[in-house]
Design an enzyme around this catalytic site. Sequence first.
Site, PDB file in Angstrom:
ATOM      1  N   CYS A 102      12.604  16.005 -24.220  1.00 38.15           N
ATOM      2  CA  CYS A 102      12.441  15.234 -25.464  1.00 38.15           C
ATOM      3  C   CYS A 102      13.106  15.934 -26.646  1.00 38.15           C
ATOM      4  O   CYS A 102      12.615  15.882 -27.778  1.00 38.15           O
ATOM      5  CB  CYS A 102      10.964  14.961 -25.756  1.00 38.15           C
ATOM      6  SG  CYS A 102      10.189  13.834 -24.588  1.00 38.15           S
ATOM      7  N   ASP A 134       4.290  20.482 -36.303  1.00 45.37           N
ATOM      8  CA  ASP A 134       4.020  20.028 -34.946  1.00 45.37           C
ATOM      9  C   ASP A 134       3.567  21.252 -34.149  1.00 45.37           C
ATOM     10  O   ASP A 134       4.374  22.102 -33.763  1.00 45.37           O
ATOM     11  CB  ASP A 134       5.297  19.421 -34.352  1.00 45.37           C
ATOM     12  CG  ASP A 134       5.163  19.040 -32.881  1.00 45.37           C
ATOM     13  OD1 ASP A 134       4.155  19.406 -32.246  1.00 45.37           O
ATOM     14  OD2 ASP A 134       6.096  18.395 -32.357  1.00 45.37           O
ATOM     15  N   GLN A 155       2.796  23.068 -29.089  1.00 44.49           N
ATOM     16  CA  GLN A 155       2.997  24.242 -28.238  1.00 44.49           C
ATOM     17  C   GLN A 155       2.382  25.501 -28.838  1.00 44.49           C
ATOM     18  O   GLN A 155       2.478  26.577 -28.238  1.00 44.49           O
ATOM     19  CB  GLN A 155       4.498  24.467 -28.011  1.00 44.49           C
ATOM     20  CG  GLN A 155       5.221  23.322 -27.360  1.00 44.49           C
ATOM     21  CD  GLN A 155       4.760  23.041 -25.945  1.00 44.49           C
ATOM     22  OE1 GLN A 155       4.218  23.918 -25.267  1.00 44.49           O
ATOM     23  NE2 GLN A 155       4.963  21.812 -25.492  1.00 44.49           N
ATOM     24  N   LYS A 165      -2.577  19.934 -23.601  1.00 44.22           N
ATOM     25  CA  LYS A 165      -1.768  21.143 -23.490  1.00 44.22           C
ATOM     26  C   LYS A 165      -2.599  22.404 -23.716  1.00 44.22           C
ATOM     27  O   LYS A 165      -2.055  23.518 -23.736  1.00 44.22           O
ATOM     28  CB  LYS A 165      -0.601  21.097 -24.486  1.00 44.22           C
ATOM     29  CG  LYS A 165       0.387  19.952 -24.262  1.00 44.22           C
ATOM     30  CD  LYS A 165       1.505  19.998 -25.289  1.00 44.22           C
ATOM     31  CE  LYS A 165       2.374  18.737 -25.240  1.00 44.22           C
ATOM     32  NZ  LYS A 165       3.207  18.657 -24.030  1.00 44.22           N
ATOM     33  N   HIS A 206      11.094  18.032 -31.527  1.00 42.25           N
ATOM     34  CA  HIS A 206      10.745  17.116 -30.434  1.00 42.25           C
ATOM     35  C   HIS A 206      10.977  15.683 -30.911  1.00 42.25           C
ATOM     36  O   HIS A 206      10.887  15.384 -32.105  1.00 42.25           O
ATOM     37  CB  HIS A 206       9.267  17.332 -30.074  1.00 42.25           C
ATOM     38  CG  HIS A 206       8.802  16.646 -28.845  1.00 42.25           C
ATOM     39  ND1 HIS A 206       8.501  15.302 -28.809  1.00 42.25           N
ATOM     40  CD2 HIS A 206       8.547  17.116 -27.597  1.00 42.25           C
ATOM     41  CE1 HIS A 206       8.073  14.979 -27.604  1.00 42.25           C
ATOM     42  NE2 HIS A 206       8.095  16.064 -26.838  1.00 42.25           N
TER      43      HIS A 206
END
Length: 414
Positions: free
Chosen positions: A372, A206, A209, A232, A129
């Site tokens: 992104c 990261d 998600q 999220k 991302h």
Amino acid sequence: MSHQQVESLDVDRIRAAYPILEREFSGSQLVYLDNAATTHTPDPVVDAMSDYYRQYNSNVHRGIHHLSQEASIAYEEAHDRVADFIGADGREEVIFTKNTTESENLLAYAWGLAELGPGDEVVLTEMEHHASLVTWQQIAHRTGADVKYIAIDDDGRLDMDHAHECITDDTAIVSVVHVSNTLGTVNPVAELADIAHDHDAYIFVDGAQAVPTRPVDVQAIDADFYAFSGHKMAGPTGIGVLYGKRHLLEAMQPYLYGGGMIEKVTFEDSTWAELPWKFEPGTPPIAEAVGLEAAVDYLEEIGMERVQAHEERLAEYAYEQLAAEDDVDIYGPEPGPDRGGLVSFNLESVHAHDLASIMNDHAVAIRAGDHCTQPLHDKLGVAASARASFYVYNTREEVDKLVDAIDSARQLFA
């Protein structure tokens, strides 16, 4: 444990906590399939934040009065709850930020600017991302470090042979997305951590998600740093988390300065508060922290294994429905243990933005664009893609409505 062995969710009961899902547009009930961007917020989370504002709204720490004490306890307990949720070793390893992007910038500025220099290497992946890719790219420009990228194969998985080639004794940090927000690929982050540590490098993951959609244990992964966002995972906007191993955070200097993060200030110099407050200057996101704790409670009551299984069942069903169409291109691995709960695709001869607009006419909310991940889309040879992403309140019937809306677009552009 297979998805067949995981108890299905009572989606009707879950949906009752989300009044927004009852909205209608042009006579059609909303089908919300943009969860990789932001999930909706259930009533228990909204109620917890409302209760804060109605009952004990106050600034935290240093206040002697009752309201400040209550707010401080709630804010600190939110750190404890999040630490437990991700397997961290206490609140000292949980820093609240605005979002995953700020968490990545905090690490890049507080650690990267101090530690990186010419000859050092930052290893990313081709599916990162922009929050990671752009941040490390710009830090490398400032420090003289080099950036390398682990390639992806034709199926959208990391080329692990290339990972072994990229990660060397010159590598200072590996930054990898846990679950790709475009491909849905679930990366072998624990294996990458082992490779990084074999070369005395750190690893940043990261997890924007991942934490919302599956059980995550940062110690089992052996991540040095890990980041994710509240919005999220059924929580509020405006709060994110940076996890870091305590000894690494203790060695880092603050990224931002001001009140709340200091121990003692003189006209000549200052010293810093203990973790995690050292990295949380100014008035923090108190209501959002209360909401994030409520979101953690909410998700754990459902069960993260069940969250993961439900989301991936829907993604698999959507993948199968779309793959049956000759004019639909799907990106990322086939359904399986290394694919998460989203599907990015393109309908031939229809730009993704046009497709999303037609979806919107049918009250189906999807995402369209580069998500992104512009360099990844360049690698795929497409300018943009459409993305359907799922969460605990979505149903197979909503996937069917997605497919029907795609058919309408197909007929319109025929």
